[in-house]
Design an enzyme around this catalytic site. Structure first.
Site, PDB file in Angstrom:
ATOM      1  N   SER A 398       0.807  -1.234   0.000  1.00  0.00           N
ATOM      2  CA  SER A 398       0.000   0.000   0.000  1.00  0.00           C
ATOM      3  C   SER A 398       0.832   1.273   0.000  1.00  0.00           C
ATOM      4  O   SER A 398       0.267   2.364  -0.194  1.00  0.00           O
ATOM      5  CB  SER A 398      -0.951   0.011   1.208  1.00  0.00           C
ATOM      6  N   LYS A 535       3.119   6.360   5.352  1.00  0.00           N
ATOM      7  CA  LYS A 535       2.170   5.363   4.852  1.00  0.00           C
ATOM      8  C   LYS A 535       2.688   3.973   5.188  1.00  0.00           C
ATOM      9  O   LYS A 535       3.865   3.664   4.994  1.00  0.00           O
ATOM     10  CB  LYS A 535       2.015   5.478   3.331  1.00  0.00           C
ATOM     11  N   THR A 536       1.796   3.156   5.721  1.00  0.00           N
ATOM     12  CA  THR A 536       2.136   1.759   5.989  1.00  0.00           C
ATOM     13  C   THR A 536       1.782   0.912   4.768  1.00  0.00           C
ATOM     14  O   THR A 536       1.065   1.341   3.869  1.00  0.00           O
ATOM     15  CB  THR A 536       1.365   1.223   7.201  1.00  0.00           C
ATOM     16  N   GLY A 537       2.272  -0.295   4.783  1.00  0.00           N
ATOM     17  CA  GLY A 537       1.943  -1.257   3.736  1.00  0.00           C
ATOM     18  C   GLY A 537       2.165  -2.662   4.264  1.00  0.00           C
ATOM     19  O   GLY A 537       3.149  -2.914   4.971  1.00  0.00           O
TER      20      GLY A 537
END
Length: 592
Positions: A398, A535-537
């Site tokens: 993501s 932002k995480t993913g």
């Protein structure tokens, strides 16, 4: 052990070669009596080239442009029910928090390592079988009797002179061979079946020698070797094997035609009669790469006789027609669609930047194989943990939605952060997904269907163009709908930091307005004098979270720190853990 990149290329190439073989077979039916036997044989070299060339350029005429249509009509990722990860923000420090959650669906995937192991076993078995066939043939040759009679040798020399061949090619005879053949790559020999050698007339010998010498002149033994190597590598593909079986048959027909070109009209009948004498099929395996035999089976022999009876020397018009058709076909099957080509670097790892300080952060990554990259943008100094992993490219998951948002805004598919896309009506396992969303809320909740919908409306060529301009990892968007989610697109932590640096400095190929919009939706928390954006993913494969990201930048007054953390594991490895590790490191360094 990870399955090598070569294996992925092999599978993709085998699939495209199957399409190539089917097209060739269709064209052969259409032009069966309209083009020469030589064309029917030569056209198969397009299949050889499709399988042998490691890299092929792209073309708008490629048959594989249909892949773009398949990408647009592909189904959505498999919903595996409860097998998902929900990553929630919890305040680590006092401040104003932007709600941000990373909901992630599992990707269903067959283990490439398992497939690679099966492929290796198949290669060993197939190679062993072919080796046994050739060893048996060589043993037969070693026990054969050399032909020393003057008459057949004189006939051979005249044939060689006619074909401008100077190589010494001895003749041998064997009771184990049922059909004349050319044997040997470096030291070729012509083998005659001893059981009817004495019944062959001078003309019969002349026709046979012409046939085998044309095999030699066309380097058919070398072609056999190349085909066998390809068959070993693609042992799992019956279409490829059938294609090469037909190629061997067409080679004999082309060889007959080449012999007939050397003869006058009255000799065609006699050549056909000599071929009929060889109707008994050979007992040697067709996979003896070191041989090129006159006959194969009765069905082929019947076809050869019919071709001999109806043979007409090739006209100039037929040659030109065959050449034009071959060139056009090569543009169709020997080129790739841009949507399935690697447009970026094919390297598995990124280059290491200068001004690097390597750090020992083992205590933060216990239980994970991870990396940490931090750039002090003011001093241009990198702080890196785990050099190998920091350069290794993995799926961005993501975190790619940062770039996806920029492309959506720049192409006009999104107007601004408040662009609403209606809910598609599908009940998702995450309640926040089952409602209308704007870009800002979709980014916060990592709503896959939102990003899929506007991305599908953008031509892949445009996305690829942006990938090239950005230099985003391997820039490979050949995967289907979610190419960023444990699929084809891959990027390293070092490259993530480089992209974020250029985003922060507004050096990416997007308008300032759109860059500012993405910077706004990336904001996580504003504290006194500091702003954290990120932002995480998370990558989940077959229900197991194996890939976790947290990337972003921290602004402290005039100081800017850009970071990327990636962790890999067998399970329980998510963006939440990557974020927690990041915050612990930044806190201990005194940045927060």
């Amino acid at each position: 052990m990870e399955a090598p990149i070569f294996f992925s290329w092999l599978i993709s190439t085998s699939f495209m070669a199957s399409i190539t073989a089917c097209i060739i077979l269709v064209l052969k039916v259409i032009f069966e009596h309209r083009l020469s036997a030589q064309w029917h044989y030569s056209i198969w070299f397009l299949l050889v080239a499709r399988l042998a060339l490691p890299s092929i350029f792209t073309s708008p005429f490629s048959i594989f442009n249909i892949y773009r249509f398949l990408n647009k009509t592909a189904g959505k990722p498999v919903d595996m029910g409860p097998l998902q990860t929900v990553i929630r923000n919890t305040p680590l420090h006092k401040g104003i928090w932007q709600p941000m959650e990373d909901y992630t669906l599992s990707v269903s995937r067959i283990s490439m390592n398992a497939l690679f192991f099966v492929w290796v076993v198949g290669v060993i078995y197939t190679l062993s079988y072919i080796s046994i066939c050739n060893i048996s043939t060589m043993r037969i040759i070693k026990g054969s009797k050399w032909v020393c009679e003057k008459e057949p040798l004189e006939v051979l020399e005249k044939c060689k002179e006619n074909l401008s061949i100077r190589k010494n090619i001895p003749v041998i005879q064997s009771y184990h061979i049922k059909s004349p053949a050319l044997f040997g790559l470096l030291n070729p020999r012509i083998i005659l079946p001893a059981h009817f050698y004495s019944r062959l007339s001078s003309d019969d010998l002349r026709y046979i020698f012409f046939h085998e010498l044309i095999h030699y002149k066309n380097r058919d033994i070398l072609v056999n070797l190349i085909i066998c190597i390809i068959e070993v590598l693609h042992w799992f593909n019956p279409i490829v094997w059938y294609g090469f079986k037909r190629m061997r048959q067409d080679r004999e027909l082309a060889c007959d035609a080449a012999v007939l070109e050397l003869l006058n009209d009255k000799e065609y009948y006699h050549y056909g009669t000599a071929i009929i004498k060889l109707l008994e099929s050979t007992k040697l395996s067709p996979y003896a790469y070191s041989m090129a035999a006159v006959s194969s089976n009765k069905a082929l022999m019947t076809k050869r006789i019919n071709r001999i009876v109806t043979f007409r020397k090739e006209s100039k018009l037929r040659r030109i027609t065959g050449f034009i058709l071959s060139v056009l076909l090569s543009f169709v099957v020997l080129t790739n669609s841009e949507s399935i080509s690697y447009t970026g670097s094919s390297k598995a790892q990124a280059e290491m930047p200068q001004n690097v300080i390597f750090e020992d952060l083992d205590n933060y990554f216990q239980g994970y194989d991870g990396s940490f990259v931090l750039l002090d943008a003011n001093k241009d100094i990198y702080y890196i943990y785990n050099e190998k992993r920091s350069r290794e490219r993995v799926s961005p998951c993501s975190t790619y939605k940062i770039i996806s948002s920029l492309i959506g805004l720049e192409t006009g598919r999104l107007r601004d952060k408040d662009t609403k896309i209606p809910w598609d009506g599908i009940i998702y396992p995450f309640e926040p997904w089952s409602q209308d969303h704007t870009l800002e809320t979709a980014f916060s909740y990592s709503v896959d269907w939102y990003f899929e919908k506007f991305t599908d409306e953008i031509e892949r060529d445009k996305i690829m163009d942006y990938m090239k301009k950005i230099g985003y990892g391997n820039s490979d968007i050949s995967g289907k709908q979610n190419f960023w989610q444990e699929s084809s697109l891959k990027i390293s932590p070092i490259e993530q930091v480089d992209v974020l640096l250029r985003l922060y400095k507004s050096q990416l190929p997007f308008s300032q307005k759109n860059i500012d919009t993405v910077k706004h939706i990336m904001k996580v928390v504003e504290m006194e004098g500091s702003v954290l954006s990120g932002k995480t993913g998370t990558g989940i494969v077959n229900g197991k979270s194996i890939n976790g990201w947290y990337i972003g930048y921290l602004e402290r007054g005039q100081q800017v720190y850009i970071f990327a953390v990636n962790i890999q594991g067998l399970d329980n490895t998510s963006g939440q853990q990557a974020r927690d590790i990041t915050m612990s490191i930044l806190t201990d360094k005194g940045f927060i």
